[in-house]
Motif scaffolding. Sequence first.
Motif, PDB file in Angstrom:
ATOM      1  N   LEU A 189      45.050  37.820 105.957  1.00 32.46           N
ATOM      2  CA  LEU A 189      44.045  38.039 107.002  1.00 32.46           C
ATOM      3  C   LEU A 189      42.785  37.201 106.748  1.00 32.46           C
ATOM      4  N   LEU A 190      42.443  37.039 105.474  1.00 33.31           N
ATOM      5  CA  LEU A 190      41.280  36.219 105.132  1.00 33.31           C
ATOM      6  C   LEU A 190      41.506  34.767 105.534  1.00 33.31           C
ATOM      7  N   LEU A 191      42.701  34.254 105.247  1.00 34.50           N
ATOM      8  CA  LEU A 191      43.018  32.869 105.607  1.00 34.50           C
ATOM      9  C   LEU A 191      43.028  32.683 107.120  1.00 34.50           C
ATOM     10  N   LEU A 192      43.547  33.679 107.835  1.00 36.30           N
ATOM     11  CA  LEU A 192      43.547  33.605 109.297  1.00 36.30           C
ATOM     12  C   LEU A 192      42.125  33.635 109.843  1.00 36.30           C
ATOM     13  N   ASN A 193      41.265  34.451 109.231  1.00 35.48           N
ATOM     14  CA  ASN A 193      39.862  34.514 109.674  1.00 35.48           C
ATOM     15  C   ASN A 193      39.136  33.197 109.403  1.00 35.48           C
ATOM     16  N   VAL A 194      39.434  32.582 108.260  1.00 34.20           N
ATOM     17  CA  VAL A 194      38.820  31.288 107.938  1.00 34.20           C
ATOM     18  C   VAL A 194      39.251  30.232 108.945  1.00 34.20           C
ATOM     19  N   SER A 195      40.540  30.227 109.282  1.00 38.67           N
ATOM     20  CA  SER A 195      41.038  29.237 110.241  1.00 38.67           C
ATOM     21  C   SER A 195      40.536  29.500 111.654  1.00 38.67           C
ATOM     22  N   ASN A 196      39.998  30.689 111.883  1.00 40.34           N
ATOM     23  CA  ASN A 196      39.538  31.085 113.222  1.00 40.34           C
ATOM     24  C   ASN A 196      38.012  31.160 113.294  1.00 40.34           C
ATOM     25  N   MET A 197      37.347  30.345 112.483  1.00 42.91           N
ATOM     26  CA  MET A 197      35.901  30.478 112.310  1.00 42.91           C
ATOM     27  C   MET A 197      35.105  30.136 113.565  1.00 42.91           C
ATOM     28  N   LEU A 198      35.632  29.297 114.435  1.00 43.90           N
ATOM     29  CA  LEU A 198      34.888  28.916 115.634  1.00 43.90           C
ATOM     30  C   LEU A 198      35.109  29.887 116.791  1.00 43.90           C
ATOM     31  N   ASN A 199      36.027  30.817 116.627  1.00 44.85           N
ATOM     32  CA  ASN A 199      36.297  31.794 117.682  1.00 44.85           C
ATOM     33  C   ASN A 199      35.511  33.071 117.425  1.00 44.85           C
ATOM     34  N   LEU A 214      27.228  25.018 116.632  1.00 42.64           N
ATOM     35  CA  LEU A 214      28.214  25.031 115.545  1.00 42.64           C
ATOM     36  C   LEU A 214      27.657  25.752 114.327  1.00 42.64           C
ATOM     37  N   ARG A 215      26.382  25.507 114.032  1.00 44.62           N
ATOM     38  CA  ARG A 215      25.737  26.215 112.920  1.00 44.62           C
ATOM     39  C   ARG A 215      25.768  27.714 113.144  1.00 44.62           C
ATOM     40  N   ASN A 216      25.400  28.137 114.342  1.00 46.90           N
ATOM     41  CA  ASN A 216      25.405  29.566 114.653  1.00 46.90           C
ATOM     42  C   ASN A 216      26.809  30.160 114.537  1.00 46.90           C
ATOM     43  N   SER A 217      27.798  29.458 115.070  1.00 47.88           N
ATOM     44  CA  SER A 217      29.180  29.947 115.030  1.00 47.88           C
ATOM     45  C   SER A 217      29.681  30.078 113.600  1.00 47.88           C
ATOM     46  N   LEU A 218      29.419  29.059 112.793  1.00 50.31           N
ATOM     47  CA  LEU A 218      29.911  29.063 111.413  1.00 50.31           C
ATOM     48  C   LEU A 218      29.194  30.112 110.564  1.00 50.31           C
ATOM     49  N   VAL A 219      27.894  30.269 110.752  1.00 53.22           N
ATOM     50  CA  VAL A 219      27.144  31.265 109.965  1.00 53.22           C
ATOM     51  C   VAL A 219      27.600  32.673 110.307  1.00 53.22           C
ATOM     52  N   LEU A 220      27.741  32.974 111.595  1.00 57.59           N
ATOM     53  CA  LEU A 220      28.182  34.308 112.011  1.00 57.59           C
ATOM     54  C   LEU A 220      29.610  34.582 111.538  1.00 57.59           C
ATOM     55  N   SER A 221      30.475  33.571 111.588  1.00 59.66           N
ATOM     56  CA  SER A 221      31.844  33.750 111.097  1.00 59.66           C
ATOM     57  C   SER A 221      31.854  33.957 109.586  1.00 59.66           C
ATOM     58  N   PHE A 222      31.012  33.203 108.876  1.00 57.15           N
ATOM     59  CA  PHE A 222      30.938  33.346 107.418  1.00 57.15           C
ATOM     60  C   PHE A 222      30.457  34.742 107.027  1.00 57.15           C
ATOM     61  N   LEU A 223      29.469  35.259 107.742  1.00 52.28           N
ATOM     62  CA  LEU A 223      28.990  36.604 107.450  1.00 52.28           C
ATOM     63  C   LEU A 223      30.052  37.657 107.749  1.00 52.28           C
ATOM     64  N   ASP A 231      17.999  30.748 120.106  1.00 53.64           N
ATOM     65  CA  ASP A 231      18.224  29.619 119.208  1.00 53.64           C
ATOM     66  C   ASP A 231      19.282  29.915 118.148  1.00 53.64           C
ATOM     67  N   ARG A 232      19.440  31.184 117.761  1.00 54.66           N
ATOM     68  CA  ARG A 232      20.371  31.538 116.686  1.00 54.66           C
ATOM     69  C   ARG A 232      21.568  32.355 117.154  1.00 54.66           C
ATOM     70  N   LEU A 233      21.555  32.764 118.400  1.00 56.06           N
ATOM     71  CA  LEU A 233      22.640  33.619 118.877  1.00 56.06           C
ATOM     72  C   LEU A 233      23.604  32.886 119.809  1.00 56.06           C
ATOM     73  N   GLU A 234      23.274  31.668 120.181  1.00 51.80           N
ATOM     74  CA  GLU A 234      24.143  30.926 121.095  1.00 51.80           C
ATOM     75  C   GLU A 234      25.282  30.282 120.309  1.00 51.80           C
ATOM     76  N   VAL A 235      26.454  30.891 120.377  1.00 52.58           N
ATOM     77  CA  VAL A 235      27.646  30.349 119.708  1.00 52.58           C
ATOM     78  C   VAL A 235      28.359  29.421 120.676  1.00 52.58           C
ATOM     79  N   ILE A 236      29.412  28.772 120.189  1.00 56.49           N
ATOM     80  CA  ILE A 236      30.050  27.735 120.995  1.00 56.49           C
ATOM     81  C   ILE A 236      30.716  28.302 122.250  1.00 56.49           C
TER      82      ILE A 236
END
Length: 313
Positions: free
Chosen positions: A234-244, A84-93, A260-265
Amino acid sequence: MELQVATKRLAVKKKKKKFSMTLLLMALPFIILVIVFNYVPLFGWIYGFYDYKPGIPLKDSEFVGLKFFRLAFMDQGTDLVRVLRNSLVLSFLSILVSPLYVAFAILLNEMRGKWFKKFVQVTTTLPNFISWVLVYSIFYVFFAVSDGVVNTLLLKLEWILSPFNFLGNNDIVWIFQTLVGLWKGLGWGAIIYLAAIVGIDPELYEAAKSDGAGRFRTIWHITVPGIMPTFVVLLLLNVSNMLNNGFEQFYVFYNALVADRLEVIDYYVYRIGLESNDFSYSTVLGMFKTIVSVTILFTVNWIAKKVRGESII
């Protein structure tokens, strides 16, 4: 006279109804496809409550209730927190660099040479249609440790003393993958902003020119506000799609040095389900991802309605 008006209204109403029915029939195949591929598979969630083994019918499998839910959130909770950390960080970036798509669209729109403009647009859009396997091959040629173009050049220039492992460095993997995604999607992501710029009233630009506004002030006061609603949606849609985060990119770039850092959900679900054949546990993980994503979507939609007065769904 009144009879003629009523007849005309009735004819217009029938025409609109017929047109609406035509549109519905045209959209029906796509609605069916969405239902078949997005909603029918949800019945597979029942596997999360059984100790299912491949080859054994579900009715003969042991019902275990919430066993795999406890396994995901308690016994192996650290793994879930990590992915979850990896997914959220990559989505945030990815969200953090999203203004670059806007900037690129504006710069592309401001180009005066039509031939050069088309050349830049085509060359930056083409990577979107390249498979991730080929993308990895390209980046391996440039960034490999032993004979990569970048390391070879840096060593010859004596800017570095030893080869740098771009593809296996755990400290820069998040930033590196964000830049890879940006390179692949920059031209394609700018298309929708170019369409928004085309929709801006040309009279606004003419009025700005008549008032003596330069190109920069015209961009800042007309172009940017004109495409801001599109950017916000588009920003709101990207925020709502953070785990994808997707699967292909992290599958091809995955290696033991950055695991350790590249394995997303999405990759985690694939590894547990298909590589380990633990379908029940992977089903629970997929359920968790879906529920969290839907929750974020409706939360963002509620915030958008409160702040902007308009919802995105």
